[in-house]
Write a protein that holds these residues in place. Structure first.
Motif, PDB file in Angstrom:
ATOM      1  N   GLU A   9      28.813  37.600  46.458  1.00 40.24           N
ATOM      2  CA  GLU A   9      28.206  37.996  45.192  1.00 40.24           C
ATOM      3  C   GLU A   9      27.142  39.066  45.396  1.00 40.24           C
ATOM      4  OE1 GLU A   9      25.055  36.010  42.261  1.00 40.24           O
ATOM      5  OE2 GLU A   9      26.914  34.876  42.409  1.00 40.24           O
ATOM      6  N   THR A  12      27.930  42.812  44.881  1.00 48.67           N
ATOM      7  CA  THR A  12      28.490  43.220  43.606  1.00 48.67           C
ATOM      8  C   THR A  12      27.434  43.723  42.637  1.00 48.67           C
ATOM      9  OG1 THR A  12      28.223  41.034  42.615  1.00 48.67           O
ATOM     10  CG2 THR A  12      30.230  41.423  43.892  1.00 48.67           C
ATOM     11  N   HIS A  52      28.800  40.451  32.374  1.00 47.40           N
ATOM     12  CA  HIS A  52      28.628  39.501  33.467  1.00 47.40           C
ATOM     13  C   HIS A  52      27.873  38.251  33.047  1.00 47.40           C
ATOM     14  CE1 HIS A  52      30.402  41.533  36.874  1.00 47.40           C
ATOM     15  NE2 HIS A  52      29.768  42.667  36.574  1.00 47.40           N
TER      16      HIS A  52
END
Length: 235
Positions: A9, A12, A52
């Protein structure tokens, strides 16, 4: 030395947004921070932030979860006696403070405005685990308070430092959110944790005195309590 792979993660845009939000929430507070400014700081569009995380509230919840996972990981590594990966030869305390330093303002804001209840409770759980290990060495000297109560108070004491950062920084003569100020605070904490302020005998005397006070029915007249205290000090 073995190394650990970075959290996927953290490679990103989602991670960049989360980190930007941590800094923006810490600097401006949850209410004043905006999706637009968070997006700008992360180098993405406002639409991607909403894609997101959906909303600012959900973004804050993600920040809390990240903080908990980070503290949990550092705690587990410390208890194992090792810190792997990018920390190299640094010990667990130095690594933890280096990792958490950028997020101290976020913690301070979240705790002060009462929005970090879940995070605080999780920190208490971690502290309980540390106390359980310490209690094994207290043969013949059982704790007077429950482990939950001790973990709660210890967590509150530790997390009050960033909440009171303005006063702490002024008093030590350095901004505690800088490496210089953080070093001063860390050394102070190490010294306090490693040297008891009172002896076990002093603690027993204090508990006995409190038990004596609490066993008596307090007078209804507050002024009478104050007069009795003043008379005792005059003797």
């Amino acid at each position: 030395m073995a190394t650990t792979q970075p959290d996927p993660e953290d490679l990103t845009a989602r991670a960049r947004i989360r980190d930007a939000a941590l800094l923006q929430f810490g600097e401006h507070g949850f209410e004043r921070a905006t999706i637009r400014e968070i997006a700008k700081a992360a180098g993405v569009s406002s639409g991607l932030v909403r894609h997101h995380f959906g909303s600012k509230q959900e973004l804050r919840e993600a920040c809390d979860e990240f903080m908990y996972r980070t503290v949990r990981k550092l705690s587990d590594q410390a208890r194992a006696g090792l810190v792997h990966g990018a920390f190299g030869d640094l010990n667990h305390l130095a690594a933890a403070r280096a990792v958490l330093l950028p997020y101290q303002k976020y913690l301070a804001r979240a705790l002060a405005d009462g929005t970090a209840a879940a995070l605080f409770d999780q920190m208490v759980d971690i502290t309980e685990e540390w106390l359980a290990r310490a209690d094994e060495k207290r043969a013949g000297d059982p704790p007077a308070a429950s482990r939950k109560a001790r973990a709660t108070v210890l967590t509150a004491m530790a997390m009050a430092v960033p909440v009171l950062h303005q006063h702490v920084s002024r008093s030590i003569g350095a901004d505690m959110f800088t490496p210089e100020g953080d070093r001063e605070v860390a050394y102070a904490l190490i010294d306090l944790y490693s040297h008891a302020l009172i002896t076990p005998d002093d603690a027993a005397t204090a508990r006995d005195a409190l038990d004596t006070v609490w066993s008596k029915q307090p007078p209804a007249d507050r002024d009478a309590v104050i007069r009795a205290f003043e008379e005792q000090n005059d003797d």
